[in-house]
Design a protein around this motif. Structure first.
Motif, PDB file in Angstrom:
ATOM      1  N   GLU B 216      55.433 -13.128 -22.049  1.00 55.50           N
ATOM      2  CA  GLU B 216      54.850 -12.727 -23.330  1.00 55.50           C
ATOM      3  C   GLU B 216      55.258 -13.676 -24.447  1.00 55.50           C
ATOM      4  O   GLU B 216      54.443 -14.065 -25.279  1.00 55.50           O
ATOM      5  CB  GLU B 216      55.221 -11.277 -23.664  1.00 55.50           C
ATOM      6  CG  GLU B 216      53.978 -10.516 -24.031  1.00 55.50           C
ATOM      7  CD  GLU B 216      54.182  -9.057 -24.368  1.00 55.50           C
ATOM      8  OE1 GLU B 216      53.442  -8.255 -23.791  1.00 55.50           O
ATOM      9  OE2 GLU B 216      55.039  -8.713 -25.210  1.00 55.50           O
ATOM     10  N   SER B 217      56.535 -14.065 -24.443  1.00 53.73           N
ATOM     11  CA  SER B 217      56.969 -15.043 -25.440  1.00 53.73           C
ATOM     12  C   SER B 217      56.212 -16.353 -25.283  1.00 53.73           C
ATOM     13  O   SER B 217      55.876 -17.000 -26.266  1.00 53.73           O
ATOM     14  CB  SER B 217      58.462 -15.337 -25.303  1.00 53.73           C
ATOM     15  OG  SER B 217      59.207 -14.318 -25.897  1.00 53.73           O
ATOM     16  N   ALA B 218      55.958 -16.732 -24.022  1.00 53.80           N
ATOM     17  CA  ALA B 218      55.229 -17.976 -23.789  1.00 53.80           C
ATOM     18  C   ALA B 218      53.865 -17.922 -24.474  1.00 53.80           C
ATOM     19  O   ALA B 218      53.442 -18.883 -25.120  1.00 53.80           O
ATOM     20  CB  ALA B 218      55.080 -18.230 -22.293  1.00 53.80           C
ATOM     21  N   LEU B 219      53.203 -16.768 -24.376  1.00 59.80           N
ATOM     22  CA  LEU B 219      51.905 -16.630 -25.047  1.00 59.80           C
ATOM     23  C   LEU B 219      52.059 -16.795 -26.552  1.00 59.80           C
ATOM     24  O   LEU B 219      51.238 -17.427 -27.220  1.00 59.80           O
ATOM     25  CB  LEU B 219      51.292 -15.258 -24.750  1.00 59.80           C
ATOM     26  CG  LEU B 219      50.766 -15.027 -23.339  1.00 59.80           C
ATOM     27  CD1 LEU B 219      50.303 -13.590 -23.185  1.00 59.80           C
ATOM     28  CD2 LEU B 219      49.612 -15.978 -23.042  1.00 59.80           C
ATOM     29  N   LEU B 220      53.143 -16.218 -27.096  1.00 58.25           N
ATOM     30  CA  LEU B 220      53.359 -16.310 -28.550  1.00 58.25           C
ATOM     31  C   LEU B 220      53.629 -17.740 -28.990  1.00 58.25           C
ATOM     32  O   LEU B 220      53.473 -18.075 -30.156  1.00 58.25           O
ATOM     33  CB  LEU B 220      54.537 -15.411 -28.967  1.00 58.25           C
ATOM     34  CG  LEU B 220      54.299 -13.909 -28.871  1.00 58.25           C
ATOM     35  CD1 LEU B 220      55.555 -13.150 -29.266  1.00 58.25           C
ATOM     36  CD2 LEU B 220      53.141 -13.500 -29.770  1.00 58.25           C
ATOM     37  N   MET B 221      54.091 -18.584 -28.071  1.00 56.55           N
ATOM     38  CA  MET B 221      54.330 -19.988 -28.412  1.00 56.55           C
ATOM     39  C   MET B 221      53.042 -20.804 -28.323  1.00 56.55           C
ATOM     40  O   MET B 221      53.038 -21.987 -28.623  1.00 56.55           O
ATOM     41  CB  MET B 221      55.360 -20.627 -27.452  1.00 56.55           C
ATOM     42  CG  MET B 221      56.686 -19.926 -27.394  1.00 56.55           C
ATOM     43  SD  MET B 221      57.502 -19.911 -28.982  1.00 56.55           S
ATOM     44  CE  MET B 221      57.492 -18.168 -29.340  1.00 56.55           C
ATOM     45  N   GLY B 222      51.973 -20.176 -27.838  1.00 58.30           N
ATOM     46  CA  GLY B 222      50.726 -20.908 -27.706  1.00 58.30           C
ATOM     47  C   GLY B 222      50.525 -21.507 -26.324  1.00 58.30           C
ATOM     48  O   GLY B 222      49.720 -22.420 -26.155  1.00 58.30           O
ATOM     49  N   VAL B 223      51.261 -20.997 -25.334  1.00 58.22           N
ATOM     50  CA  VAL B 223      51.060 -21.478 -23.971  1.00 58.22           C
ATOM     51  C   VAL B 223      49.816 -20.801 -23.396  1.00 58.22           C
ATOM     52  O   VAL B 223      49.655 -19.591 -23.517  1.00 58.22           O
ATOM     53  CB  VAL B 223      52.283 -21.142 -23.093  1.00 58.22           C
ATOM     54  CG1 VAL B 223      52.036 -21.579 -21.650  1.00 58.22           C
ATOM     55  CG2 VAL B 223      53.533 -21.804 -23.647  1.00 58.22           C
ATOM     56  N   ASN B 224      48.939 -21.610 -22.801  1.00 57.99           N
ATOM     57  CA  ASN B 224      47.764 -21.067 -22.126  1.00 57.99           C
ATOM     58  C   ASN B 224      48.192 -20.708 -20.707  1.00 57.99           C
ATOM     59  O   ASN B 224      48.225 -21.548 -19.820  1.00 57.99           O
ATOM     60  CB  ASN B 224      46.669 -22.134 -22.118  1.00 57.99           C
ATOM     61  CG  ASN B 224      45.421 -21.672 -21.399  1.00 57.99           C
ATOM     62  OD1 ASN B 224      45.436 -20.668 -20.701  1.00 57.99           O
ATOM     63  ND2 ASN B 224      44.349 -22.408 -21.575  1.00 57.99           N
ATOM     64  N   SER B 225      48.505 -19.437 -20.491  1.00 54.92           N
ATOM     65  CA  SER B 225      49.174 -19.118 -19.227  1.00 54.92           C
ATOM     66  C   SER B 225      48.233 -19.233 -18.040  1.00 54.92           C
ATOM     67  O   SER B 225      48.676 -19.542 -16.936  1.00 54.92           O
ATOM     68  CB  SER B 225      49.863 -17.764 -19.280  1.00 54.92           C
ATOM     69  OG  SER B 225      48.963 -16.787 -19.660  1.00 54.92           O
ATOM     70  N   THR B 226      46.935 -19.010 -18.249  1.00 51.93           N
ATOM     71  CA  THR B 226      45.994 -19.211 -17.139  1.00 51.93           C
ATOM     72  C   THR B 226      46.063 -20.659 -16.655  1.00 51.93           C
ATOM     73  O   THR B 226      46.109 -20.936 -15.455  1.00 51.93           O
ATOM     74  CB  THR B 226      44.558 -18.903 -17.595  1.00 51.93           C
ATOM     75  OG1 THR B 226      44.558 -17.626 -18.213  1.00 51.93           O
ATOM     76  CG2 THR B 226      43.603 -18.898 -16.434  1.00 51.93           C
ATOM     77  N   ARG B 227      46.082 -21.568 -17.615  1.00 50.67           N
ATOM     78  CA  ARG B 227      46.167 -22.982 -17.270  1.00 50.67           C
ATOM     79  C   ARG B 227      47.490 -23.299 -16.563  1.00 50.67           C
ATOM     80  O   ARG B 227      47.523 -24.023 -15.563  1.00 50.67           O
ATOM     81  CB  ARG B 227      46.033 -23.809 -18.567  1.00 50.67           C
ATOM     82  CG  ARG B 227      46.183 -25.305 -18.434  1.00 50.67           C
ATOM     83  CD  ARG B 227      45.166 -25.938 -17.515  1.00 50.67           C
ATOM     84  NE  ARG B 227      43.835 -25.357 -17.612  1.00 50.67           N
ATOM     85  CZ  ARG B 227      42.950 -25.636 -18.558  1.00 50.67           C
ATOM     86  NH1 ARG B 227      43.237 -26.496 -19.501  1.00 50.67           N
ATOM     87  NH2 ARG B 227      41.765 -25.064 -18.562  1.00 50.67           N
ATOM     88  N   ILE B 228      48.564 -22.679 -17.049  1.00 44.62           N
ATOM     89  CA  ILE B 228      49.881 -22.935 -16.457  1.00 44.62           C
ATOM     90  C   ILE B 228      49.934 -22.419 -15.022  1.00 44.62           C
ATOM     91  O   ILE B 228      50.477 -23.072 -14.130  1.00 44.62           O
ATOM     92  CB  ILE B 228      50.990 -22.279 -17.318  1.00 44.62           C
ATOM     93  CG1 ILE B 228      51.127 -23.026 -18.658  1.00 44.62           C
ATOM     94  CG2 ILE B 228      52.313 -22.237 -16.584  1.00 44.62           C
ATOM     95  CD1 ILE B 228      51.623 -24.447 -18.530  1.00 44.62           C
ATOM     96  N   ILE B 229      49.340 -21.251 -14.792  1.00 50.03           N
ATOM     97  CA  ILE B 229      49.315 -20.704 -13.431  1.00 50.03           C
ATOM     98  C   ILE B 229      48.538 -21.644 -12.514  1.00 50.03           C
ATOM     99  O   ILE B 229      48.954 -21.959 -11.397  1.00 50.03           O
ATOM    100  CB  ILE B 229      48.699 -19.286 -13.436  1.00 50.03           C
ATOM    101  CG1 ILE B 229      49.654 -18.314 -14.132  1.00 50.03           C
ATOM    102  CG2 ILE B 229      48.415 -18.812 -12.010  1.00 50.03           C
ATOM    103  CD1 ILE B 229      49.055 -16.954 -14.429  1.00 50.03           C
ATOM    104  N   GLN B 230      47.405 -22.136 -13.037  1.00 51.04           N
ATOM    105  CA  GLN B 230      46.609 -23.097 -12.271  1.00 51.04           C
ATOM    106  C   GLN B 230      47.424 -24.342 -11.919  1.00 51.04           C
ATOM    107  O   GLN B 230      47.411 -24.809 -10.775  1.00 51.04           O
ATOM    108  CB  GLN B 230      45.431 -23.532 -13.133  1.00 51.04           C
ATOM    109  CG  GLN B 230      44.105 -23.129 -12.597  1.00 51.04           C
ATOM    110  CD  GLN B 230      42.988 -23.606 -13.512  1.00 51.04           C
ATOM    111  OE1 GLN B 230      43.200 -24.018 -14.646  1.00 51.04           O
ATOM    112  NE2 GLN B 230      41.785 -23.561 -12.995  1.00 51.04           N
ATOM    113  N   ILE B 231      48.115 -24.868 -12.905  1.00 50.62           N
ATOM    114  CA  ILE B 231      48.907 -26.084 -12.674  1.00 50.62           C
ATOM    115  C   ILE B 231      49.985 -25.821 -11.626  1.00 50.62           C
ATOM    116  O   ILE B 231      50.268 -26.660 -10.777  1.00 50.62           O
ATOM    117  CB  ILE B 231      49.525 -26.577 -14.000  1.00 50.62           C
ATOM    118  CG1 ILE B 231      48.429 -27.132 -14.894  1.00 50.62           C
ATOM    119  CG2 ILE B 231      50.590 -27.636 -13.756  1.00 50.62           C
ATOM    120  CD1 ILE B 231      48.895 -27.520 -16.276  1.00 50.62           C
ATOM    121  N   THR B 232      50.552 -24.620 -11.688  1.00 44.66           N
ATOM    122  CA  THR B 232      51.583 -24.275 -10.710  1.00 44.66           C
ATOM    123  C   THR B 232      51.027 -24.256  -9.290  1.00 44.66           C
ATOM    124  O   THR B 232      51.637 -24.793  -8.367  1.00 44.66           O
ATOM    125  CB  THR B 232      52.198 -22.912 -11.061  1.00 44.66           C
ATOM    126  OG1 THR B 232      52.669 -22.973 -12.400  1.00 44.66           O
ATOM    127  CG2 THR B 232      53.345 -22.574 -10.144  1.00 44.66           C
TER     128      THR B 232
END
Ligand SMILES: Nc1ncnc2c1ncn2[C@@H]1O[C@H](COP(=O)(O)OP(=O)(O)OP(=O)(O)O)[C@@H](O)[C@H]1O
Ligand SMILES: [Mg+2]
Lengths: 239, 333
Positions: B216-232
């Motif tokens: 949740e904090s990552a989202l508040l920092m402006g992380v696009n978590s869908t993209r991050i999951i994809q990259i992972t």
């Protein structure tokens, strides 16, 4: 108004956490939301940041409807948040946490960026001393400073602070509120959620009282500190 | 029990164990990274690996043909690199497909983890069986004759494709270390070093760590978590593809269920090292490879897997979070 919330409703399943609330945050001001536990303050801030789904109503930032915007796009527009419970990244150092605050910025190598880090260190000298400590090993108060500093690293136009004084020693609380005023005077608009109503009302230009998901009273900080029912409910009658 | 055998061949057993362990470790990274950000075991990761082995074999056969006698590493190096790249890209594509089809729709709906696990098991069977009927698929398109080198005997071991003759380089104790041993261990370590730098030093790497530590904090920092999951998933796929190439170099054959036992081993390595922890995956993989080899020397090859899992149980009894694992929720990735 920099931020306008209009007729906002948010549900958790069938529970209506906030019901039809409307308020604005004027540019350059400190606005505060106060209210008892479970009133819906955190939900309101999370919804503004895009972490909760809006059932009805809309959120307008700087004239732009952001109700359905992805959270990261809201950060890019200039809304950052120091969440309730701090939400520091426990395995990252103080510096890495601050870098995370600037995740959407592309100017990491520039003097402007270093100036912003310096500014955070000026507000919170403790963070500079601890710059290589991992956040998970820091005290609650230090983590709170880090969470606020991190939110500022996004260079926000509007910073949302959710209970920045929670769990802090009285002297530190005083200090945090002084710093919030300082941040505001440096040009950042602040939306502040607080249990510590007396302090919050003293610092706020505008204030709203939330009760079980609805705004029941609004006014200037001064007006609400003088309001008998607010005093009875939130200030213990002794401002 | 043959402890004398173990001590006689300790160098050989250790070095070949390290090579096998390096392959486990590369596959383990995929499990551990996905677990780190989603707290999910990507059950279909074994198929990501399996597709990589086939891509490697197909490229090899396509360019080299199947009839030729076995080759040395040196004379086929260009071809091997090409096949490695093909394996990595294929595995990455399969990993991304799994994320898109089996996970993302569920995550979007906040489905319970158990549902996502079932979905992953389904994806695993589907992919494995799909490879098992590749001759039928080719027949639908009337291509079974043209593609016979690639699709025949679909459920049997795909036995002929890659034959590399290891060349001895130098001797430690009584074991002659081969170029294949060194390439496998060296390539795996290099991939892992690159990953470590990526995760620590780049913006996306920081995003991955942020989502792992506090989504949740990552989202508040402006992380696009869908993209991050994809990259992972992408990175996990690339690593599994590299592992597949090294596996083919060493083993030379594959089949439609080749991912299963290797996947279980790699997952074990990830848990052993501390799931969610990248360096733990490396340590767990190498340790598992070596101990397994030692164990099969002492007790006999048929006890190999028993030794591996007894090791896992023993270590988890003493350290429930694995060798390098922290209590969940604390420092990760
Ligand atoms: N994730 C959730 N799932 C279900 N209900 C929730 C969730 N989060 C909050 N609620 C409910 O929504 C209501 C508003 O909660 P919220 O956290 O916004 O209150 P708050 O005003 O911030 O309270 P506090 O002062 O205690 O932080 C509460 O009744 C709470 O139980
Ligand atoms: Mg709250």
């Amino acid at each position: 108004m920099l931020l306008e919330v209009e007729g906002l409703c948010v549900n958790y399943g069938h529970i209506e956490a906030i019901r039809n609330i409307s308020f604005g945050v004027a540019e350059g001001e400190v606005t505060t939301l106060i209210g008892a536990n479970g009133a819906g303050k955190t939900t309101t801030l999370k919804t503004i940041s895009g972490l909760r789904k809006v059932r009805e109503g809309k959120i307008v930032f700087d004239g732009k409807d952001i109700t359905r915007l992805a959270p990261y796009d809201r950060v890019k527009l200039g809304i950052s948040q120091s969440p309730e419970g701090r939400g520091c990244f426990p395995g990252m150092t103080v510096r890495e946490n601050l870098d995370m605050g600037a995740y959407v910025r592309t100017d990491r190598k520039t003097p402007a960026y270093r100036e912003d880090v310096e500014r955070v260190f000026q507000l919170f000298p403790r963070l500079e001393e601890r710059v290589n400590q991992t956040a998970g090993t820091m005290s609650g108060g230090e983590q709170q400073m880090l969470a606020i500093g991190r939110a500022l690293m996004a260079r926000p136009r509007l910073v949302l602070l959710d209970e920045p004084s929670m769990g802090l020693a009285p002297r530190l609380i005083q200090q945090i509120f002084t710093i919030i005023s300082e941040i505001n005077q440096q040009g950042t608009t602040v939306l502040l959620v607080e249990q510590n109503a007396a302090q919050a009302l003293r610092r706020a230009h505008q204030a709203h009282v939330l009760e079980t998901g609805e705004i029941v009273r609004s006014g200037t900080g001064e007006e609400l500190s003088g309001d008998p029912s607010v005093r009875a409910a939130y200030l213990g009658g002794d401002v | 029990m043959h402890f004398d055998f173990l001590f006689q061949h300790i160098f050989e057993l250790t070095i070949t164990g390290l090579a096998l362990g390096a392959i486990y470790a590369l596959v383990a990274l995929g499990y551990t990274m996905v677990y780190g950000i989603l707290q999910l075991i990507n059950f279909a990761h074994s198929e990501v690996f399996m597709f990589g082995t086939f891509a490697f074999a197909w490229v090899f056969v396509f360019i080299h043909g199947t009839t030729s006698a076995s080759q040395g590493l040196g004379s086929t190096i260009g071809l091997l690199i090409l096949a490695l790249v093909a394996a990595m890209l294929t595995s990455a594509a399969v990993a991304l497909l799994i994320e898109r089809v089996a996970y993302r729709p569920l995550l979007k709906k906040d489905a319970p983890k158990l549902i996502a696990l079932i979905s992953a098991i389904g994806a695993s069977f589907t992919l494995s069986e799909l490879m098992g009927v590749r001759d039928k698929v080719a027949a639908w398109f009337g291509l079974e004759d043209n593609l016979s080198n690639y699709v025949s005997n679909a459920r049997d071991i795909y036995a002929n494709p890659v034959t590399i003759n290891p060349k001895g380089l130098f001797t430690i104790g009584d074991y002659t270390v081969t170029d294949v041993d060194l390439v496998v261990i060296g390539a795996a370590l290099a991939m892992m070093l690159a990953l470590d730098i990526f995760v620590r030093r780049t913006r996306f790497g920081r995003g991955i760590r942020a989502v792992a530590q506090d989504p949740e904090s990552a989202l508040l920092m402006g992380v696009n978590s869908t993209r991050i999951i994809q990259i992972t998933f992408l990175i996990g796929g690339l690593m599994a593809g590299a592992a597949a190439a090294l596996y083919m170099l060493k083993i030379g054959t594959t089949r439609q269920n080749a991912g299963f036992i290797l996947g279980v081993k790699a997952f074990t390595a990830a848990v052993l090292g501390g799931i969610g922890n990248l360096r733990g995956a490396l340590l767990g993989g190498l340790l598992l490879g070596v101990v397994e080899n030692w164990g099969s020397a002492v007790f006999g090859t048929q006890w190999k897997d028993v030794v591996a899992f007894v090791l896992l149980v023993l270590i988890l009894l003493v350290r429930p979070s694995g060798l390098l694992g922290e209590a969940l929720g604390k420092a990760r990735a």
